[in-house]
Design an enzyme around this catalytic site. Structure first.
Site, mmCIF file in Angstrom:
data_model
loop_
_atom_site.group_PDB
_atom_site.id
_atom_site.type_symbol
_atom_site.label_atom_id
_atom_site.label_comp_id
_atom_site.label_asym_id
_atom_site.label_seq_id
_atom_site.Cartn_x
_atom_site.Cartn_y
_atom_site.Cartn_z
ATOM 1 N N ASP A 68 44.348 37.463 39.256
ATOM 2 C CA ASP A 68 43.928 36.153 39.728
ATOM 3 C C ASP A 68 45.194 35.389 40.119
ATOM 4 O O ASP A 68 46.310 35.743 39.720
ATOM 5 C CB ASP A 68 43.134 35.407 38.662
ATOM 6 C CG ASP A 68 42.137 34.427 39.272
ATOM 7 O OD1 ASP A 68 42.353 34.003 40.423
ATOM 8 O OD2 ASP A 68 41.162 34.067 38.595
ATOM 9 N N PHE A 69 45.037 34.323 40.878
ATOM 10 C CA PHE A 69 46.173 33.778 41.614
ATOM 11 C C PHE A 69 47.145 32.971 40.764
ATOM 12 O O PHE A 69 46.744 32.166 39.921
ATOM 13 C CB PHE A 69 45.655 32.948 42.789
ATOM 14 C CG PHE A 69 45.356 33.784 44.004
ATOM 15 C CD1 PHE A 69 45.671 33.340 45.274
ATOM 16 C CD2 PHE A 69 44.795 35.048 43.877
ATOM 17 C CE1 PHE A 69 45.417 34.125 46.399
ATOM 18 C CE2 PHE A 69 44.534 35.834 44.979
ATOM 19 C CZ PHE A 69 44.851 35.378 46.246
#
Length: 577
Positions: free
Chosen positions: A297-298
């Site tokens: 995830d970012f």
């Protein structure tokens, strides 16, 4: 023709040939899954982000999550622009564009986006409410065609998280609380999006998320923020939360995204999943046998900075004391192949040059990444037809399908005999132009034959640009709002539809409303058909609706159907259906 450019050769042979030709800096760039904002040919005013030329031509990055997607013509033109830039690089590796969901109603800069001209259905939780896998597959196939038309080839969906913690802010993106139903919906969704059990030129590759599950968040807080970093399992249900991921992988999901949160109390190292080798290599790669791309995830390594707009810290939960290179090494050695949100290949290079990450691990990751580019057909034709995109995206067929799914998702909770064709209506949160087709609109409830009100599930407002977009906290309506609605009901029959992005506490409203319905994103006329009795809502409730906030607070976050004596049970249908 170089072997990797020859479409007649097997994919693995082409991957091997290209991998052998790549330098370490080129490989490092492939591991970065950066962000991009489309616009007219050129970049954002003020250079808020690195330009597309810098990211592609200079840094060599070829994976980008689209932040803001404009109209279909502009987006399709932008895809062709960045593909031109990529084609001019030494090896001509095409760009892969990715995106969060864009075919629903939610608008959160970090999780989901409405607009862009796409045909809108309900939120994914509404897809679950249809309880119709065939319809979900059809809708996902339509969404896939629209995404492909503008150049988006990787979907940061579906979410396989289970909605067992009613307060969690991301429930609208899930397929609900019932694992059996979630499995059916996920299988259908992936089949529609990818076009089968694998991916090809007519696919949008699914990146199922957030492994190993964000559903049981402590207090319902989201792990985008430090106060929501913990996933908890007081009921010992960790294995239960893996079921939808198992189904997604069996259905052929091409890729997997990790979650931010720290899984507490399950016997593994307590760090964010992106840094956890036991979860990624041991569980995902080992037990489940997954050999596709795993993307974090970012911004688990570095934060996100938009000068003058927002500055966000990294979501490096459990390893905050490490420097960026050490965090990068930990992610890669844990088993992730791509760094979501990162745009500095130098981090990967430094991790390798320090000896922390072996070159073989980089080759392993790059092989997986290249494999998907080849399977998607990007080396043969990364371009899209701009005119065709303009005709396809948001066309009548897609919009009509979206509306059909919206209508199928509406759930009747409490229904009595609504007035037939009321002459005068009082409305709130409804387009008056549309409402005029249902009766004469009056300005006061006491002058109406029927009051029609659309509400949104309550939440606690948070400070901060990103925090404010996450609806968390209490599920109860403020007392003054309940009193106001009760006063209306004392003057005229009241019909209420509530947008359930979370399982709101509707107990007091159910006491005085004549008609009560739940929705997950539907046009005004579809809701009005239900509230006036013109249509019977066919949807199935995809989660329990708790009787009180106290019942929620006393329930266990990882255990489904754990709130005491819910007002309406998961699976509830309209009494007249």
């Amino acid at each position: 023709m170089l072997p990797y450019k020859n479409p007649e050769l097997p994919v693995e042979d082409r991957v091997t040939d290209l991998l052998d030709r790549m330098t370490l800096p080129e490989k490092a760039a492939l591991i970065c899954h950066s962000r991009m904002t489309a616009g007219p040919i050129g970049d954002l005013p003020g250079d808020l982000f690195p330009s597309s030329e810098e990211l592609i031509s200079e840094r060599g990055i070829t994976h980008f999550a689209m932040m803001a997607v404009p109209d279909p013509v502009t987006m399709a033109t932008w895809n062709n622009h960045v593909q031109d830039l990529a084609a001019a690089t030494r090896l001509g590796i095409p760009v892969t564009l990715s995106s969060d969901p864009r075919h629903g109603w939610a608008s959160n800069p970090a999780t989901a986006h409405s607009g862009g001209g796409f045909s809108a259905g309900p939120e994914p939780i509404g897809l679950a409410a249809t309880d119709d896998p065939d319809l979900v597959r059809e809708f996902a196939a339509m969404a896939s065609a629209e995404l492909r038309a503008v150049g988006i080839r990787v979907a940061f969906h579906p979410m396989a998280d289970l909605a067992t913690e009613p307060r969690w802010a991301r429930i609208s993106g899930t397929f609900g609380e019932d694992a059996d139903r979630a499995v059916r919906m996920i299988e259908a969704y992936i089949a529609g999006m990818q076009g089968g059990t694998g991916i090809g030129p007519d696919s949008v590759a699914c990146m199922v998320k957030h492994f190993p599950g964000n559903g049981p968040q402590a207090g319902g807080e989201d792990p985008h923020f430090a106060y929501g970093r913990d996933a908890v399992y007081p009921g010992g249900m960790f294995e239960h939360h893996l079921r939808p991921f198992d189904a997604a992988l069996a259905a052929g999901s091409a890729q997997v995204m990790t979650c931010y949160s720290i899984a507490r109390g399950i016997g593994v190292r307590e760090v964010g999943a992106s840094f956890n080798r036991e979860l990624l290599t041991g569980l995902l790669r080992g037990r489940f046998g997954f050999d596709g791309v795993v993307c974090t995830d970012f911004n688990v390594v570095t934060g996100m900075e938009i000068p003058g707009v927002v500055s966000l810290p990294p979501r490096d939960w459990g390893v905050e004391d490490l420097d960026d290179v050490a965090k990068t090494a930990l992610v890669l050695n844990a088993g992730a192949d791509q760094l979501g949100g990162e745009s500095d290949p130098g981090l990967v290079l430094a991790a390798v040059s320090s000896g922390a990450v072996p070159a073989e691990r980089i080759d392993e990751a790059v092989r997986r990444i290249l494999r998907d580019k080849f399977r998607l057909g990007l080396f043969e034709n990364p371009y899209v037809d701009v005119d065709a995109a303009a005709k396809l995206v948001g066309a009548s067929r897609g919009r009509e399908l979206g509306r059909r799914v919206q209508a199928r998702s509406l759930v009747g909770l409490k229904s009595a005999a609504a007035p037939v064709a009321p002459a005068r209506i009082y409305v709130e949160n409804i387009d008056p132009v549309i409402a005029a087709g249902y009766g004469e609109i009056v300005s006061a409830p006491e002058d109406a034959d029927l009051a029609l009100v659309r509400l949104k599930a309550p939440y606690d407002k948070r400070e901060g640009l990103l925090e404010s977009a996450f609806h968390a906290g209490s599920l109860e309506f403020p007392a003054e709002e309940i009193d106001r609605l009760r006063t209306i009901a004392e003057r005229v029959p009241l019909a209420v539809e509530v947008y359930l992005d979370r399982p709101a506490v509707l107990t007091p409203i159910a006491e005085f409303a004549t008609v009560l319905a739940g929705g997950f994103g539907a046009d005004d006329d579809l809701a009005l058909d239900v509230l006036t009795g013109r249509a019977v809502p066919p949807g199935v409730l995809p989660f329990d609706l708790p009787r009180s906030q106290r019942a929620v607070e006393e329930s266990r976050a990882d255990v489904p159907f754990d709130t005491a004596d819910p007002l309406y049970r998961c699976g509830h249908r309209c009494p007249r259906a």
